[in-house]
Write an enzyme that holds these catalytic residues in place. Structure first.
Site, PDB file in Angstrom:
ATOM      1  N   HIS A   1       0.874  -1.176   0.000  1.00 29.37           N
ATOM      2  CA  HIS A   1       0.000   0.000   0.000  1.00 29.37           C
ATOM      3  C   HIS A   1       0.912   1.227   0.000  1.00 29.37           C
ATOM      4  CE1 HIS A   1      -2.337  -2.986   2.409  1.00 29.37           C
ATOM      5  NE2 HIS A   1      -3.416  -2.421   1.926  1.00 29.37           N
TER       6      HIS A   1
ATOM      7  N   ASP B   1       2.302   2.031   3.373  1.00 22.92           N
ATOM      8  CA  ASP B   1       3.223   1.080   4.012  1.00 22.92           C
ATOM      9  C   ASP B   1       4.661   1.523   3.827  1.00 22.92           C
ATOM     10  OD1 ASP B   1       0.992  -0.615   4.186  1.00 22.92           O
ATOM     11  OD2 ASP B   1       1.583  -1.772   2.411  1.00 22.92           O
TER      12      ASP B   1
HETATM   13  C1  XUL Z   1      -7.172  -6.419   4.713  1.00 16.66           C
HETATM   14  C2  XUL Z   1      -6.513  -6.892   3.488  1.00 16.66           C
HETATM   15  C3  XUL Z   1      -5.719  -5.883   2.770  1.00 16.66           C
HETATM   16  C4  XUL Z   1      -5.778  -6.005   1.289  1.00 16.66           C
HETATM   17  C5  XUL Z   1      -5.075  -4.904   0.571  1.00 16.66           C
HETATM   18  O1  XUL Z   1      -7.883  -7.385   5.381  1.00 16.66           O
HETATM   19  O2  XUL Z   1      -6.596  -8.044   3.130  1.00 16.66           O
HETATM   20  O3  XUL Z   1      -4.430  -5.925   3.243  1.00 16.66           O
HETATM   21  O4  XUL Z   1      -5.247  -7.205   0.856  1.00 16.66           O
HETATM   22  O5  XUL Z   1      -5.553  -3.665   0.946  1.00 16.66           O
END
Ligand code: XUL
Ligand code: CO
Length: 438
Positions: free
Chosen positions: A101, A104
């Site tokens: 993300h 992150d």
């Molecule tokens: C949250 C989840 C996230 C997604 C990406 O439960 O799975 O990490 O994979 O946003």
């Protein structure tokens, strides 16, 4: 090049007899299974948010993880160093892909402009590391749930500014994904859902979610990002009801809002079980309708009702996943992204390795078992036989569209009653599967 974790060795395939905890016993990247190297069946990916950012904080206690490379402040320099450590981990694990993300990887600044600048500084390091190591980006995504500005959601917020900020964030995340050569981009709903229906205009929220996704798809086209979009279902947590509940709900949403040819699904095991399904149910449902895109590989704990994001070590589960993937011709753009974290009390860097090695090995063994089952064709044969009433006679005529209610009534009046009902043989099927597993 200096190593950040010199005490952890390069992980290699040593075969099933190995007792080396830093070796693969089954994952042999170049071994050919069903005509292609193992590594191309999986496209394994490490999740930056878990591997690098989970510090062990939970609602009952503070950070536990030892991460010796972390500096005292979370500034850009520290974030850049963290990326280099991440690539060392990926390389040592023979991990071909990664996901992250936006938030992150780089710290937020005081303004959006400053935050974007921080991200750019870290993306430069990603670019260098990708070129140096050949480890690639599976998909990008944006964190539209962590900051308080998203307390009511992002694309589904009651606040239009939150929508606008999220749009700016995804615009930037798409540019970064393009720059880093990502093969895809994932929408996970974050807080796109509701806590209370009394205060919620559901139609407005869901319409806006579709509007948002269309804007993303349009912008990707405008800048030439050709990666595959994915939608990742999750029924609950953090909201009590997420709009992207499960694949059936998501696929209905994509079809209803004209996004079906633009977005495929990213299925996560733990989210499937939270929705009252199994991962194989979700995968089969997506695949049979042409929506199977990628997988977030993890596992939940059936005794705990939340998203525990554990590493997958259940051979039955990986066999089932691999059977579906093989049946539908494997990944086109997606992969198996370890959206999984070590337990809070597994606090050493070594644990991060044991966790990934276990997940990769369990999938590798699952692939080999699934391929053997397919080669022998026993299950297929049994299932085909179970449905054989559709292969000829009245069944074949119905499927060829030669009947209606009137002709079927006439058929049954003449015949009198149903014939040929066979046993489901569930226990036999289970025994056959076990024959391959042990
Ligand atoms: C949250 C989840 C996230 C997604 C990406 O439960 O799975 O990490 O994979 O946003
Ligand atoms: Co996920």
């Amino acid at each position: 090049m200096a190593e950040y974790i010199p005490n952890i060795p390069q992980v290699k395939f040593e075969g099933p007899q190995s007792t080396n905890p830093f070796a693969f016993r089954h994952y042999n990247p170049d071994e050919v299974v069903e005509g292609k190297p193992m590594k191309d069946h999986f496209n394994f990916s490490a999740a930056f948010w878990h591997t690098m950012r989970m510090n062990g904080v939970d609602p009952f206690g503070s950070a536990t993880m030892s991460r010796p490379w972390e500096g005292p402040v979370d500034d850009v320099a520290n974030a850049q160093k963290r990326v280099k450590v991440f690539f060392e981990i990926c390389q040592k694990l023979q991990m071909p892909y990664f996901c992250f993300h936006d938030r992150d990887v780089a710290p937020e600044g005081a303004t959006l402009a400053e935050t974007n600048k921080n991200l750019d500084e870290v993306v430069k390091v990603f670019k260098d590391e990708i070129a140096r190591t050949g480890v690639k980006m599976l998909w990008g995504t944006a964190n539209l749930f962590g900051n308080p500005r998203y307390m009511h959601g992002a694309a589904t917020s009651c606040n239009a500014d939150s929508f606008a900020y999220a749009a700016a964030q995804v615009k930037k995340a798409l540019e970064v994904s393009l720059e880093l050569g990502a093969k895809g981009y994932t929408f996970w709903g974050g807080r796109e859902g509701y806590m209370c229906l009394w205060n919620t205009n559901m139609k407005r929220e869901v319409d806006n979610l579709a509007r948002f996704m269309h804007m993303a798809v349009d912008y990707a086209k405008e800048i030439g990002f050709t990666g595959q979009f994915y939608f990742e279902p999750k029924p609950k947590e953090p909201t009590k009801h997420q709009y992207d509940f499960d694949s059936a709900a998501c696929i209905n949403f994509l079809r209803a809002y004209g996004l079906a040819d633009k977005v495929k699904m990213n299925i996560e095991t733990n989210h499937a079980t939270l929705a009252g399904h199994t991962v194989e149910h979700e995968l089969e449902y997506c695949a049979m309708q042409g929506f199977l895109g990628s997988i977030d590989a993890n596992a939940g704990d059936m005794l705990l009702g939340w998203d525990t994001d554990q590493f997958p070590t259940d051979i039955y589960m990986t066999v089932k996943i691999m059977l579906i993937l093989l049946k539908y011709g494997g990944f086109k753009t997606g992969g198996l992204n370890f959206d999984a974290k070590v337990r809070r009390d597994s606090w050493t860097p070594e644990d991060v390795f044991f966790a990934h090695i276990g997940g990769m090995d369990t999938f590798a063994k699952g692939l080999k078992i699934a391929a053997q089952m397919r080669a022998d064709g026993v299950l297929d044969e049994m299932v085909q036989k179970r449905y054989s009433s559709w292969d000829s006679g009245i069944g074949a005529e119905i499927e060829a569209g030669k009947h209606d209610f009137k002709s079927l009534e006439a058929y049954m009046l003449a015949k009198g009653n149903v014939e040929g009902i066979v046993s489901g043989n569930q226990e036999l099927y289970e025994n056959v599967v076990n024959r391959y597993i042990f």
